[in-house]
Scaffold this active site. Structure first.
Site, short mmCIF file in Angstrom:
data_model
loop_
_atom_site.label_atom_id
_atom_site.label_comp_id
_atom_site.label_asym_id
_atom_site.label_seq_id
_atom_site.Cartn_x
_atom_site.Cartn_y
_atom_site.Cartn_z
N ARG A 261 0.81 -1.21 0.00
CA ARG A 261 0.00 0.00 0.00
C ARG A 261 0.85 1.27 0.00
O ARG A 261 0.33 2.38 0.03
CB ARG A 261 -0.98 -0.01 1.16
CG ARG A 261 -0.35 -0.25 2.51
CD ARG A 261 -1.39 -0.49 3.60
NE ARG A 261 -0.76 -0.85 4.86
CZ ARG A 261 -0.42 -2.09 5.18
NH1 ARG A 261 -0.64 -3.09 4.34
NH2 ARG A 261 0.15 -2.35 6.37
N GLU A 346 -5.87 -0.70 6.36
CA GLU A 346 -5.02 -1.90 6.37
C GLU A 346 -3.78 -1.65 7.23
O GLU A 346 -3.20 -2.57 7.80
CB GLU A 346 -4.60 -2.31 4.94
CG GLU A 346 -4.07 -3.73 4.87
CD GLU A 346 -3.78 -4.19 3.45
OE1 GLU A 346 -4.58 -4.97 2.90
OE2 GLU A 346 -2.75 -3.75 2.88
O1 LIG Z 1 0.82 -7.15 -4.48
P1 LIG Z 1 0.32 -8.45 -4.00
O2 LIG Z 1 1.35 -9.32 -3.36
O3 LIG Z 1 -0.41 -9.20 -5.10
O4 LIG Z 1 -0.75 -8.17 -2.83
C1 LIG Z 1 -1.90 -7.42 -3.10
C2 LIG Z 1 -2.50 -6.90 -1.85
O5 LIG Z 1 -2.94 -7.98 -1.01
C3 LIG Z 1 -2.70 -7.64 0.35
O6 LIG Z 1 -1.66 -8.41 0.80
C4 LIG Z 1 -3.94 -7.89 1.18
O7 LIG Z 1 -4.45 -9.13 0.92
C5 LIG Z 1 -2.33 -6.18 0.35
O8 LIG Z 1 -1.57 -5.79 1.45
C6 LIG Z 1 -1.61 -6.06 -0.96
O9 LIG Z 1 -1.50 -4.74 -1.38
#
Ligand SMILES: O=P(O)(O)OC[C@H]1O[C@](O)(CO)[C@@H](O)[C@@H]1O
Length: 539
Positions: A261, A346
């Protein structure tokens, strides 16, 4: 001051808020210094938090809280690359992604050469796509589809919408949801021969992203000979992208010490850089770096992220307001509330302190919002006359991007200022009675009708003003909110950089999927879930 000392400050704040609740916000302007004390500026951003029921004593207590919580020390630890993300044992160094230059060693290695190299590769790639040197198998790239979710979607999608006046590159589309409807509707109007897919995932394991990626590749494979030639990955797991079949030249990495994030500043921002070009993307980074400098150097009492955080602490933890409305009076910031929902909720939606003890105060409020003036015709009724008090944050630009629509902009800005004023002033019963009397309502019904029109007022709002929504200003705004989240977490003694709470639902979904698919098993599931599966399979 040891954190134990904070207890006394919280107690003093709780005592003080009792007095403040009954004092009309308007009366606080009797203090001639109020505007000077309750407004501040950093770069292009003006913050006005005078339309709140904070007074000098409350602000002093809150500043003492920030001091006592060692916000400055934690800030230095973050910028110094200490492993402040204690549950994942990592630094949180998204700030390094927007530093033009610098030197910081992690595990004996300077991190900046890698950051610069990726940024240069991104800029080269973006220029080649925009310049038609990198094409699809059917000609120059006309469309980018960013496939990612959470931090790998919300940041670039929000920023691309916000910077539409600067977007002269290929069209950008964002697919995040596992609901096939989104990828179906997105790809429906596109030509696979001139579409570039960006697979955006820090872990490169996220179910939604990997499923959507396979679907998009099937779509592309039906029309082009070598679909992988039109796919790039932005990820902190380059080895997994390679296993997925993406050529190393098409992988743009970032480090584990960048939280999802907080990741729009690096490789995750590739779609944005292709849309607006490297020069504007650099201006976006520079704006954020300016806010970092301000955050690191301005004294607490003039420090915008700290003042915005303390106003948030006052409203959520001291006054007990359960939600906060973010109201961008800037249509192109329509995705900002959704972006902030992840950034704030979050990050600070936690229930234990760094040491694993239950938190002493409620943590993050529910963050929600819609752009102005749309919200006025939807939920402002509740903001003015509902029983819940919702602190509001208005974001207002002095200028739009369409000089020919200047009148629209003046109406927009007047509406924002009027709503903040109306929330503070309210409408007294007498004023309402006079109004309905003037409208010819019979004497006998005056009181009843007037009561329906009375607005209690005394409802707090904060205003953020800026000249115009440029890449630099957007960078400043987003960095301001990131640091605000960090300061609130420091005061609440929680870790804003992990998100363990999201894993349980994912694990249970993996358990339910085969039962839903086959109808076999599921005895361990609760009766309600079993029944829902039964009905779903029949329907
Ligand atoms: O970039 P990734 O690893 O696909 O994760 C996507 C999103 O899923 C999360 O882990 C939440 O499930 C977030 O913190 C993150 O931004």
């Amino acid at each position: 001051m040891k954190r134990d000392g904070l207890k006394d400050i919280w107690k003093a704040l709780d005592r003080h808020v009792t007095d403040m609740r009954s004092r009309p916000i308007l009366a606080l302007f009797d203090d001639a210094d109020r505007m000077a004390d309750f407004s501040a500026r950093a770069g292009d951003i003006h913050l006005d938090f005078s339309k709140t029921n904070l007074d000098r004593s409350a602000l002093d207590l809150l500043l003492a809280l920030a001091e006592g919580a060692d916000v400055a020390g934690r800030r230095e630890a973050m910028f110094a690359g200490e492993a402040i993300n204690i549950t994942e044992g990592r630094p949180a160094l998204h700030v390094a992604l927007r530093q033009e230059k610098g030197a910081l060693s992690l595990a004996g290695q300077d991190i900046f050469p890698g950051i610069r190299e990726t940024r240069q590769r991104m800029a080269g790639f973006a220029d080649d796509v925009r310049g038609g040197r990198i094409t699809g198998q059917g000609g120059p790239v006309t469309d980018i589809v960013n496939i990612g979710i959470g931090g790998s979607d919300l940041g670039p999608a929000m920023a691309r919408a916000a910077l539409a006046p600067y977007a002269d590159g290929p069209r950008c589309h964002f697919v995040s949801n596992i609901d096939g409807a989104q990828i179906h509707d997105t790809l429906a109007g596109l030509n696979p021969e001139t579409t570039l897919l960006i697979l955006a995932s820090k872990t490169f394991t996220t179910l939604e992203t990997m499923t959507n990626a396979r679907t998009a590749l099937r779509w592309m494979g039906a029309r082009v000979a070598d679909p992988m030639a039109q796919v790039v990955a932005v990820t902190a797991a380059p080895e997994r992208a390679a296993q997925f079949g993406i050529a190393p030249a098409h992988v743009f990495p970032f480090e584990e010490w960048v939280g999802g994030r907080f990741s729009v500043w690096g490789a995750i921002g590739l779609s944005l850089m292709i849309a607006i070009g490297p020069r504007h993307f650099m201006a976006f980074l520079a704006g954020a770096a300016d806010m970092d400098d301000h955050f690191c150097t301005a004294p607490l009492a003039r420090n915008l992220p700290i003042l915005l955080a303390l106003t948030g602490i006052w409203h959520a933890q001291v006054c007990g307001y359960a939600t906060r409305a973010v109201l961008p009076y800037d249509q192109r910031l329509a995705r900002l509330p959704a972006y902030l929902q992840q950034l704030e909720m979050e990050s600070n939606g936690k229930r234990v302190t760094l040491s694993g003890l239950p938190v002493a105060q409620p943590t993050v409020p529910v963050v929600w919002g819609e752009p102005g003036t749309n919200g006025q015709h939807a939920f402002f009724q509740m903001l003015h006359q509902g029983t819940q008090i919702v602190p509001c944050e208005f974001l207002v630009a002095a200028r739009g991007h369409e000089p020919e629509l200047e009148e629209h902009h003046r109406l927009l800005v007047s509406a924002a200022l009027a709503q903040a004023r109306a929330l503070m002033l309210g409408r007294t019963l007498d004023a309402a009675r006079a109004e309905v009397a003037q409208a010819g309502v019979p004497e006998a019904d005056l009181n009843r009708q007037a009561r329906h029109r009375e607005c209690p007022g005394n409802r707090p709002s904060v205003i953020l003003l800026y000249p115009q929504l440029t890449p630099g200003v957007l960078g400043q705004i987003i960095a301001l909110y990131e640091h605000r989240v960090f300061v609130e977490a420091a005061i609440l003694d929680i870790n804003p950089f992990d998100q363990w709470g999201v894993e349980l639902g994912k694990a249970l979904a993996r358990e339910i999927m085969p039962v839903l698919e086959t109808g076999v098993g599921g005895a361990q599931l609760d009766p309600s879930t079993q029944r829902m599966i039964g009905i779903l399979r029949k329907l």
